[in-house]
Motif scaffolding. Sequence first.
Motif, PDB file in Angstrom:
ATOM      1  N   GLN A  70      35.500  31.695  42.336  1.00  0.00           N
ATOM      2  CA  GLN A  70      34.371  32.538  41.973  1.00  0.00           C
ATOM      3  C   GLN A  70      33.154  32.261  42.832  1.00  0.00           C
ATOM      4  N   GLU A  71      32.982  31.017  43.240  1.00  0.00           N
ATOM      5  CA  GLU A  71      31.791  30.661  44.026  1.00  0.00           C
ATOM      6  C   GLU A  71      31.801  31.305  45.401  1.00  0.00           C
ATOM      7  N   PHE A  72      32.957  31.797  45.851  1.00  0.00           N
ATOM      8  CA  PHE A  72      33.037  32.480  47.142  1.00  0.00           C
ATOM      9  C   PHE A  72      32.684  33.961  47.016  1.00  0.00           C
ATOM     10  N   GLU A  73      32.573  34.449  45.806  1.00  0.00           N
ATOM     11  CA  GLU A  73      32.332  35.869  45.575  1.00  0.00           C
ATOM     12  C   GLU A  73      30.882  36.094  45.153  1.00  0.00           C
ATOM     13  N   LYS A  74      30.269  37.154  45.657  1.00  0.00           N
ATOM     14  CA  LYS A  74      28.903  37.494  45.246  1.00  0.00           C
ATOM     15  C   LYS A  74      28.889  38.044  43.826  1.00  0.00           C
ATOM     16  N   CYS A  75      29.933  38.735  43.460  1.00  0.00           N
ATOM     17  CA  CYS A  75      30.094  39.215  42.086  1.00  0.00           C
ATOM     18  C   CYS A  75      31.571  39.504  41.870  1.00  0.00           C
ATOM     19  N   ILE A  76      31.991  39.493  40.612  1.00  0.00           N
ATOM     20  CA  ILE A  76      33.394  39.738  40.271  1.00  0.00           C
ATOM     21  C   ILE A  76      33.461  40.740  39.122  1.00  0.00           C
ATOM     22  N   PHE A  77      34.299  41.754  39.276  1.00  0.00           N
ATOM     23  CA  PHE A  77      34.532  42.746  38.228  1.00  0.00           C
ATOM     24  C   PHE A  77      35.901  42.507  37.603  1.00  0.00           C
ATOM     25  N   TYR A  78      35.997  42.762  36.305  1.00  0.00           N
ATOM     26  CA  TYR A  78      37.260  42.534  35.596  1.00  0.00           C
ATOM     27  C   TYR A  78      38.392  43.391  36.152  1.00  0.00           C
ATOM     28  N   THR A  79      38.074  44.527  36.712  1.00  0.00           N
ATOM     29  CA  THR A  79      39.112  45.434  37.216  1.00  0.00           C
ATOM     30  C   THR A  79      39.858  44.855  38.412  1.00  0.00           C
ATOM     31  N   GLU A  80      39.310  43.823  39.051  1.00  0.00           N
ATOM     32  CA  GLU A  80      39.934  43.300  40.263  1.00  0.00           C
ATOM     33  C   GLU A  80      41.323  42.744  40.007  1.00  0.00           C
ATOM     34  N   THR A  81      41.524  42.131  38.856  1.00  0.00           N
ATOM     35  CA  THR A  81      42.851  41.597  38.550  1.00  0.00           C
ATOM     36  C   THR A  81      43.850  42.745  38.391  1.00  0.00           C
ATOM     37  N   ASP A  82      43.442  43.812  37.722  1.00  0.00           N
ATOM     38  CA  ASP A  82      44.318  44.974  37.575  1.00  0.00           C
ATOM     39  C   ASP A  82      44.623  45.607  38.926  1.00  0.00           C
ATOM     40  N   LYS A  83      43.631  45.650  39.797  1.00  0.00           N
ATOM     41  CA  LYS A  83      43.856  46.206  41.138  1.00  0.00           C
ATOM     42  C   LYS A  83      44.847  45.339  41.919  1.00  0.00           C
ATOM     43  N   PHE A  84      44.742  44.014  41.738  1.00  0.00           N
ATOM     44  CA  PHE A  84      45.694  43.099  42.383  1.00  0.00           C
ATOM     45  C   PHE A  84      47.115  43.363  41.893  1.00  0.00           C
TER      46      PHE A  84
END
Length: 453
Positions: A371-385
Amino acid sequence: MKKIYLDWNIINHIDEELYKFILENQKHFVFVYSPAHFSDLMRSQKGNEYNEYFDKDVEKLGRICETHLMKYDGNKMNIYCCPPSEFLEKEGKDYPTINKVFNMSFYRDSLSVGENDLFGVLCDSLKAVEFEKIELPLIGNFSNGLEFFQCLLGFLNDVFSDKKKAKEIKSKITEDFSPQEIALINNSTPQMVMDAINSFLLKNGINKDLKNVIKKGLSDAQMSNDLLIFQSLYLSLDFLNFHSDKTRLWNIMTDAEHAYYGSYCDVLVTNDNKMKYKTQAMYSYYGITTEIVCKQDLLDYLRNVIVAETDIKEPLNTILSDHHIPTEYNEDSVYCKWTRLDNPVWGYFNKLEYFLNLTTNQSWFTFSREQEFEKCIFYTETDKFFEIMKTILCESEIVEAFEIEYVEKIKVKDSSALFNFYLSNKVHVLLAAKEDEKMIVPIMNLIFDGGRE
């Protein structure tokens, strides 16, 4: 997963090829919207007149940005799952209020509560504050508190809404500057313009940089408002003639807001060169790494990102070079080396670790997301993965097993989620799960073995 922020003009004038590509490849990207988009959008509404394009614009914003709302509130950046249509109903329709706040009718309407005429009470109270007739440059003449309030509102309305008044204010601010000083600021690179301005301030006896000068004029409550300070600095660049816009100040402030929200993403897309240069200056000053891309280059950028997602050879080669493996070690000691991935593998993993058991000589690679490498994280990213993985797995039976054995368990926060498959004849992939701040997130081990029979 790359977060991409399109300024309103990019969305509003998007060409069909780019629009189609975005919609067809949304599993690879997160397109973000913010209240700044509604500041632009609601300005297209002229009173109660019907705008045939308004609903289409909201729909287009929703199709591109899905539910990815970013909003600065409570002196911090917040991430929400909210489609633009829902934001419009809950909050977006109020954004014209910002444009009306310098109009007396706004206060007349706002302070009328049932039969209580609070507006009249306010006016009477202000009128009771009398003083000798005063004339202030640019603001006007007044002899009591109400006349001053009316003059001030008119002045501010003109400043923010009238191009000529804005130009007059800018000229007033820089009238004491010599042509050489103006040229020095205007001709500076985005990386050097803040130094040029601060040098000018020091030369004129102000032993503070521009940011501290601005902060000195803020209240204690405003001191922690990063968005306000960012906008003020951006506006100062424009006032000091650094790629100054000839548009209304409302538009410039909204551009600054877009630039601020873009700083929390990987990419900001704009075709406004004046905005680009001021934004580059702001990003350089703050040490922000967001890349600024023009619309003409966006399609190639998106295509390159998708290609890079599947390229695991380059990060593997990087991490396998320049090893410093100890020659003396305890039994079952494990050597570890890691690297950050600027292009997330399969759109998700941004960290690669290499492990080597020094006793058995067995090695493996672990891909994870920090997470520290990301400026922000959205919950949808796991679904997109998960959607990207289904494309990689391809065969319907394998995809079904992946859904049952892995996806469904991740969604119910079951850390026992596990799924195996061969990426090639000799590359074994093991998808597992780990807890990350009370969430269960994917992790991937890559093992090179003898292959399948």
